[in-house]
Design a protein around this motif. Structure first.
Motif, mmCIF file in Angstrom:
data_model
loop_
_atom_site.group_PDB
_atom_site.id
_atom_site.type_symbol
_atom_site.label_atom_id
_atom_site.label_comp_id
_atom_site.label_asym_id
_atom_site.label_seq_id
_atom_site.Cartn_x
_atom_site.Cartn_y
_atom_site.Cartn_z
ATOM 1 N N SER A 157 0.851 -1.190 0.000
ATOM 2 C CA SER A 157 0.000 0.000 0.000
ATOM 3 C C SER A 157 0.883 1.234 0.000
ATOM 4 O O SER A 157 2.076 1.168 0.330
ATOM 5 C CB SER A 157 -0.943 0.005 1.210
ATOM 6 N N TRP A 158 0.291 2.363 -0.361
ATOM 7 C CA TRP A 158 1.028 3.615 -0.509
ATOM 8 C C TRP A 158 0.246 4.743 0.145
ATOM 9 O O TRP A 158 -0.982 4.654 0.312
ATOM 10 C CB TRP A 158 1.218 3.930 -1.999
ATOM 11 N N PRO A 159 0.942 5.820 0.515
ATOM 12 C CA PRO A 159 0.245 6.971 1.118
ATOM 13 C C PRO A 159 -0.762 7.571 0.143
ATOM 14 O O PRO A 159 -0.667 7.386 -1.081
ATOM 15 C CB PRO A 159 1.384 7.954 1.416
ATOM 16 N N ARG A 160 -1.693 8.301 0.674
ATOM 17 C CA ARG A 160 -2.732 8.933 -0.141
ATOM 18 C C ARG A 160 -2.115 9.850 -1.197
ATOM 19 O O ARG A 160 -1.131 10.536 -0.927
ATOM 20 C CB ARG A 160 -3.668 9.728 0.770
ATOM 21 N N LYS A 161 -2.688 9.832 -2.395
ATOM 22 C CA LYS A 161 -2.272 10.666 -3.526
ATOM 23 C C LYS A 161 -0.835 10.376 -3.969
ATOM 24 O O LYS A 161 -0.126 11.263 -4.439
ATOM 25 C CB LYS A 161 -2.438 12.151 -3.200
ATOM 26 N N SER A 162 -0.413 9.121 -3.819
ATOM 27 C CA SER A 162 0.920 8.744 -4.301
ATOM 28 C C SER A 162 0.956 8.800 -5.827
ATOM 29 O O SER A 162 -0.059 8.628 -6.501
ATOM 30 C CB SER A 162 1.284 7.336 -3.830
ATOM 31 N N ASP A 163 2.144 9.038 -6.359
ATOM 32 C CA ASP A 163 2.342 9.108 -7.802
ATOM 33 C C ASP A 163 2.062 7.737 -8.421
ATOM 34 O O ASP A 163 2.694 6.745 -8.045
ATOM 35 C CB ASP A 163 3.781 9.538 -8.084
ATOM 36 N N PRO A 164 1.122 7.639 -9.380
ATOM 37 C CA PRO A 164 0.830 6.342 -10.010
ATOM 38 C C PRO A 164 2.055 5.691 -10.638
ATOM 39 O O PRO A 164 2.199 4.469 -10.611
ATOM 40 C CB PRO A 164 -0.215 6.698 -11.074
ATOM 41 N N ALA A 165 2.955 6.510 -11.217
ATOM 42 C CA ALA A 165 4.160 5.960 -11.834
ATOM 43 C C ALA A 165 5.044 5.288 -10.785
ATOM 44 O O ALA A 165 5.660 4.243 -11.042
ATOM 45 C CB ALA A 165 4.934 7.057 -12.557
ATOM 46 N N ARG A 166 5.105 5.873 -9.601
ATOM 47 C CA ARG A 166 5.901 5.271 -8.528
ATOM 48 C C ARG A 166 5.297 3.958 -8.079
ATOM 49 O O ARG A 166 6.020 2.973 -7.837
ATOM 50 C CB ARG A 166 5.979 6.238 -7.340
ATOM 51 N N ILE A 167 3.971 3.906 -7.971
ATOM 52 C CA ILE A 167 3.296 2.668 -7.574
ATOM 53 C C ILE A 167 3.583 1.572 -8.592
ATOM 54 O O ILE A 167 3.925 0.439 -8.233
ATOM 55 C CB ILE A 167 1.783 2.905 -7.436
ATOM 56 N N THR A 168 3.460 1.910 -9.867
ATOM 57 C CA THR A 168 3.715 0.944 -10.933
ATOM 58 C C THR A 168 5.144 0.426 -10.860
ATOM 59 O O THR A 168 5.396 -0.782 -10.957
ATOM 60 C CB THR A 168 3.451 1.584 -12.306
ATOM 61 N N GLU A 169 6.083 1.332 -10.672
ATOM 62 C CA GLU A 169 7.492 0.946 -10.587
ATOM 63 C C GLU A 169 7.755 0.070 -9.368
ATOM 64 O O GLU A 169 8.494 -0.917 -9.442
ATOM 65 C CB GLU A 169 8.375 2.188 -10.549
ATOM 66 N N ASP A 170 7.153 0.428 -8.226
ATOM 67 C CA ASP A 170 7.332 -0.360 -7.003
ATOM 68 C C ASP A 170 6.855 -1.797 -7.204
ATOM 69 O O ASP A 170 7.523 -2.751 -6.787
ATOM 70 C CB ASP A 170 6.558 0.268 -5.843
ATOM 71 N N LEU A 171 5.696 -1.956 -7.844
ATOM 72 C CA LEU A 171 5.137 -3.284 -8.052
ATOM 73 C C LEU A 171 6.006 -4.108 -9.002
ATOM 74 O O LEU A 171 6.280 -5.286 -8.742
ATOM 75 C CB LEU A 171 3.709 -3.170 -8.602
ATOM 76 N N GLN A 172 6.443 -3.497 -10.087
ATOM 77 C CA GLN A 172 7.277 -4.226 -11.040
ATOM 78 C C GLN A 172 8.606 -4.638 -10.407
ATOM 79 O O GLN A 172 9.063 -5.774 -10.583
ATOM 80 C CB GLN A 172 7.533 -3.363 -12.273
#
Length: 199
Positions: A157-172
């Motif tokens: 999980s990520w903090p509110r309003k996290s950058d979608p690109a960062r979330i995608t990169e974290d998951l990959q």
């Protein structure tokens, strides 16, 4: 009987509540069936419309599939997925957008997974599937024996309003670390024809 499924990481499945996004690498046309067989709650999977042959719409409605357009993307699928998540449901997605060919590598993740997690603030259960049949048709993959292994890696999980690109990169990155597979430099072109439901 045909698919001897081995599961690891079951501790991540205990006490699961919605909303939740299930994200997994894509290895076979029947990945959703195999993951659902190991999962304690119903998953609404996002699926490309070009992989839905004619006269099979009743199947997709019954299984509550969320149709997505890969060649001419629209916001319709994302809106439906967001509504499901905000209603406390579980949505499944394959961030690579296609089956990895050749196998045992990770295709670049599409940004949609990050957008979905960012907009809904839903946690993501990351999974890794291996050992599936090498058939590229749904019927062939169902009928051919496999020794499938499903690893539920982590709930992220990520903090509110996290950058979608960062979330995608974290998951990959997390999937690459757990699998030990390389990340492909680019995704191959989409197939010209849909995978047949029956060969």
């Amino acid at each position: 009987l045909l698919h001897r499924i081995q599961i690891s990481g079951e501790e991540h499945l205990s006490g699961l509540k919605g909303p939740l996004i299930v994200a997994c690498n894509h290895s076979s046309p029947i990945d959703p069936l195999l993951i659902q067989a190991a999962f304690p709650r119903f998953i609404e999977w996002m699926m490309a419309t070009d992989q839905m042959p004619p006269d099979t719409q009743m199947i997709w409605r019954f299984t509550r599939v969320i149709p997505t357009e890969r060649r001419n993307p629209t916001a319709r699928a994302a809106i439906k997925a967001i509504r499901s998540l905000r209603s406390g449901e579980i949505v499944g997605i394959f961030p690579e957008g296609r089956i990895a060919v050749p196998p045992e590598q990770i295709m670049p993740f599409h940004q949609g997974i990050g957008e979905l997690a960012s907009r809904t603030e839903a946690p993501v259960l990351l999974a890794h599937i291996t050992g599936t049949s090498d058939s590229m048709s749904i019927a062939g993959a169902i009928l051919r024996r496999s020794r499938t292994r499903i690893q539920f890696i982590d709930v992220m999980s990520w903090p509110r309003k996290s950058d979608p690109a960062r979330i995608t990169e974290d998951l990959q990155t997390r999937l690459q670390e757990a699998s030990g597979w390389p990340v492909a430099s680019e995704s191959p072109p989409l197939p010209d024809d849909p995978d047949p439901f029956l060969p």
